[in-house]
Motif scaffolding. Structure first.
Motif, PDB file in Angstrom:
ATOM      1  N   VAL A 101     -57.489  39.914   3.407  1.00 57.46           N
ATOM      2  CA  VAL A 101     -58.907  39.967   3.751  1.00 57.46           C
ATOM      3  C   VAL A 101     -59.628  40.824   2.714  1.00 57.46           C
ATOM      4  N   GLY A 102     -60.642  40.257   2.086  1.00 59.92           N
ATOM      5  CA  GLY A 102     -61.419  40.955   1.087  1.00 59.92           C
ATOM      6  C   GLY A 102     -60.790  40.936  -0.297  1.00 59.92           C
ATOM      7  N   ARG A 103     -59.593  40.425  -0.437  1.00 58.56           N
ATOM      8  CA  ARG A 103     -58.935  40.397  -1.739  1.00 58.56           C
ATOM      9  C   ARG A 103     -58.921  39.004  -2.349  1.00 58.56           C
ATOM     10  N   VAL A 104     -58.844  37.990  -1.512  1.00 56.87           N
ATOM     11  CA  VAL A 104     -58.792  36.632  -2.003  1.00 56.87           C
ATOM     12  C   VAL A 104     -60.214  36.116  -2.100  1.00 56.87           C
ATOM     13  N   THR A 105     -60.603  35.752  -3.297  1.00 56.26           N
ATOM     14  CA  THR A 105     -61.949  35.218  -3.493  1.00 56.26           C
ATOM     15  C   THR A 105     -61.806  33.800  -4.015  1.00 56.26           C
ATOM     16  N   PRO A 106     -62.750  32.940  -3.657  1.00 49.34           N
ATOM     17  CA  PRO A 106     -62.665  31.577  -4.164  1.00 49.34           C
ATOM     18  C   PRO A 106     -62.919  31.553  -5.676  1.00 49.34           C
ATOM     19  N   SER A 107     -62.205  30.664  -6.362  1.00 49.31           N
ATOM     20  CA  SER A 107     -62.412  30.554  -7.810  1.00 49.31           C
ATOM     21  C   SER A 107     -63.653  29.716  -8.075  1.00 49.31           C
ATOM     22  N   GLU A 108     -64.142  29.806  -9.291  1.00 49.06           N
ATOM     23  CA  GLU A 108     -65.351  29.068  -9.667  1.00 49.06           C
ATOM     24  C   GLU A 108     -65.073  27.582  -9.668  1.00 49.06           C
ATOM     25  N   TRP A 109     -66.102  26.800  -9.319  1.00 49.71           N
ATOM     26  CA  TRP A 109     -65.957  25.361  -9.260  1.00 49.71           C
ATOM     27  C   TRP A 109     -65.972  24.800 -10.686  1.00 49.71           C
ATOM     28  N   ARG A 110     -64.986  23.944 -10.955  1.00 43.45           N
ATOM     29  CA  ARG A 110     -64.920  23.306 -12.284  1.00 43.45           C
ATOM     30  C   ARG A 110     -65.379  21.864 -12.168  1.00 43.45           C
ATOM     31  N   GLU A 111     -66.192  21.432 -13.131  1.00 38.55           N
ATOM     32  CA  GLU A 111     -66.670  20.047 -13.108  1.00 38.55           C
ATOM     33  C   GLU A 111     -66.114  19.266 -14.255  1.00 38.55           C
TER      34      GLU A 111
END
Length: 78
Positions: A68-78
């Motif tokens: 919790v609070g450590r896992v962040t979503p990665s940036e979206w790649r197109e």
């Protein structure tokens, strides 16, 4: 009672001896497990390790007791 117990013991011992002799004269042919059991086991263990190693290294999860609070979503790649 003693003669009866001795006769029963003799019968049991004779049965065990008969079974041992019968099994000793039989030729042992290797089964599938005798031939390939170790190779199948080692192949499965290596496959298990490879798949989970790939999964754990490709997830990019910061390991800790609580994500919790450590896992962040990665940036979206197109």
């Amino acid at each position: 009672m003693f003669p009866l117990a001795r006769a029963a013991q003799s019968l049991v011992a004779r049965g065990i001896q008969h079974t041992a002799v019968r099994g000793a004269h039989r030729k042992h042919e290797p089964t599938f497990h005798d031939k390939y059991g170790t190779m199948v086991l080692l192949g499965g263990a290596s496959m298990f390790t490879a798949v989970w190693g790939y999964v754990f290294t490709s997830l990019n999860v910061e390991w800790g007791f609580s994500p919790v609070g450590r896992v962040t979503p990665s940036e979206w790649r197109e």
